[in-house]
Motif scaffolding. Sequence first.
Motif, PDB file in Angstrom:
ATOM      1  N   ARG A  12      43.007  26.971  43.054  1.00 10.64           N
ATOM      2  CA  ARG A  12      42.988  27.705  41.786  1.00 10.64           C
ATOM      3  C   ARG A  12      41.625  27.876  41.116  1.00 10.64           C
ATOM      4  NH1 ARG A  12      46.290  23.797  38.729  1.00 10.64           N
ATOM      5  NH2 ARG A  12      47.884  24.752  39.940  1.00 10.64           N
ATOM      6  N   HIS A  13      41.561  29.161  40.650  1.00  5.51           N
ATOM      7  CA  HIS A  13      40.352  29.279  39.869  1.00  5.51           C
ATOM      8  C   HIS A  13      40.528  30.113  38.762  1.00  5.51           C
ATOM      9  CE1 HIS A  13      37.373  27.742  42.633  1.00  5.51           C
ATOM     10  NE2 HIS A  13      38.248  28.032  43.575  1.00  5.51           N
ATOM     11  N   ARG A  14      39.634  30.217  37.824  1.00  5.70           N
ATOM     12  CA  ARG A  14      39.640  31.077  36.684  1.00  5.70           C
ATOM     13  C   ARG A  14      38.828  32.230  37.150  1.00  5.70           C
ATOM     14  NH1 ARG A  14      41.880  31.657  32.339  1.00  5.70           N
ATOM     15  NH2 ARG A  14      42.595  29.441  32.148  1.00  5.70           N
ATOM     16  N   VAL A  15      39.253  33.570  36.765  1.00  4.11           N
ATOM     17  CA  VAL A  15      38.371  34.768  37.131  1.00  4.11           C
ATOM     18  C   VAL A  15      37.449  34.890  36.105  1.00  4.11           C
ATOM     19  CG1 VAL A  15      38.275  37.214  37.527  1.00  4.11           C
ATOM     20  CG2 VAL A  15      40.448  35.910  38.200  1.00  4.11           C
ATOM     21  N   GLU A  16      36.020  34.870  36.778  1.00  2.00           N
ATOM     22  CA  GLU A  16      34.824  34.894  35.854  1.00  2.00           C
ATOM     23  C   GLU A  16      33.784  36.195  36.321  1.00  2.00           C
ATOM     24  OE1 GLU A  16      32.855  31.093  36.280  1.00  2.00           O
ATOM     25  OE2 GLU A  16      34.570  30.118  35.261  1.00  2.00           O
ATOM     26  N   GLY A  17      33.056  36.587  35.338  1.00  2.00           N
ATOM     27  CA  GLY A  17      32.099  37.635  35.609  1.00  2.00           C
ATOM     28  C   GLY A  17      31.469  37.868  37.132  1.00  2.00           C
ATOM     29  N   ALA A  38      42.898  27.703  50.581  1.00  2.00           N
ATOM     30  CA  ALA A  38      44.219  27.098  50.799  1.00  2.00           C
ATOM     31  C   ALA A  38      44.850  27.229  51.931  1.00  2.00           C
ATOM     32  CB  ALA A  38      45.074  28.151  49.805  1.00  2.00           C
ATOM     33  N   ALA A  39      44.821  28.202  52.644  1.00  2.00           N
ATOM     34  CA  ALA A  39      45.365  28.200  53.914  1.00  2.00           C
ATOM     35  C   ALA A  39      44.843  27.170  54.776  1.00  2.00           C
ATOM     36  CB  ALA A  39      45.606  29.503  54.640  1.00  2.00           C
ATOM     37  N   GLU A  72      45.903  31.717  41.671  1.00  2.00           N
ATOM     38  CA  GLU A  72      46.172  30.490  42.333  1.00  2.00           C
ATOM     39  C   GLU A  72      46.769  31.048  43.590  1.00  2.00           C
ATOM     40  OE1 GLU A  72      48.436  26.880  41.041  1.00  2.00           O
ATOM     41  OE2 GLU A  72      49.818  27.876  41.691  1.00  2.00           O
ATOM     42  N   ALA A  73      46.184  30.629  44.548  1.00  2.00           N
ATOM     43  CA  ALA A  73      46.759  30.822  46.132  1.00  2.00           C
ATOM     44  C   ALA A  73      47.499  29.652  46.311  1.00  2.00           C
ATOM     45  CB  ALA A  73      45.486  30.999  47.009  1.00  2.00           C
ATOM     46  N   ARG A  74      48.669  29.849  46.933  1.00  2.00           N
ATOM     47  CA  ARG A  74      49.777  29.128  47.375  1.00  2.00           C
ATOM     48  C   ARG A  74      49.855  29.400  48.941  1.00  2.00           C
ATOM     49  NH1 ARG A  74      53.758  30.498  42.458  1.00  2.00           N
ATOM     50  NH2 ARG A  74      52.213  30.096  40.928  1.00  2.00           N
ATOM     51  N   ALA A  75      49.225  28.468  49.764  1.00  2.00           N
ATOM     52  CA  ALA A  75      49.708  28.611  51.267  1.00  2.00           C
ATOM     53  C   ALA A  75      50.520  27.491  51.978  1.00  2.00           C
ATOM     54  CB  ALA A  75      48.157  28.365  51.658  1.00  2.00           C
ATOM     55  N   THR A  76      50.925  28.133  53.054  1.00  2.00           N
ATOM     56  CA  THR A  76      51.872  27.141  54.093  1.00  2.00           C
ATOM     57  C   THR A  76      51.286  27.529  55.534  1.00  2.00           C
ATOM     58  OG1 THR A  76      53.791  27.477  52.585  1.00  2.00           O
ATOM     59  CG2 THR A  76      54.037  26.832  54.816  1.00  2.00           C
ATOM     60  N   ALA A  77      51.176  26.430  56.163  1.00  2.00           N
ATOM     61  CA  ALA A  77      50.698  26.583  57.656  1.00  2.00           C
ATOM     62  C   ALA A  77      51.599  25.717  58.527  1.00  2.00           C
ATOM     63  CB  ALA A  77      49.334  25.884  57.721  1.00  2.00           C
TER      64      ALA A  77
END
Length: 126
Positions: A12-17, A38-39, A72-77
Motif C-alpha cells: 500500500r502507498h499514497r500517490v505523491e508527486g 506485493a506478488a 493498494e496491490a493485492r496479490a496471490t501466488a
Amino acid sequence: GEAGGVGRAMERHRVEGGMLNEVGLLFGGCQALLHERAAGLAADCAVGHGGLVLGAMSVTYLAAAKRGQSVEARATARAAWGGESTSGLVATSCLMAGSGKADKVVSEARMRFHHVAAAGARGSMR
C-alpha cells in the motif's frame, strides 16, 4: 502461506508527486513496481522462503490513479511447477485506488516467479 503452496500479500502507498507522469497520473512503471512487490511477498509466503526472481510480467491498465489517492496491490501466488534445479510460481495482483469513497481497479497483473536451487544458482536470472 496457506495450505497447498498459496501465498497472499498487499503493498500500500499514497500517490505523491514523484510518482506522477506529465499529465498528473500514477506512472505505469510505479503500478508495475507495486504489483511486483506485493506478488513477490505473496510468492515468498507460498514457498516459505525468499530467493525468487521475477521471470515474466504482464500488466493491464484499466483506470487512472491521481495524487493523494491511496493505492493498494493485492496479490496471490501459487506454486505452479517444480523440478530438481528450478521451481516456479504464478501470481496475480489487482491494484486498487481510492480516496476514502469507493475503490476502483486501476490495473491488473500476471507474473511468473522462478526459484533456482542453490546448486543451480550459477545460471539464475540475476
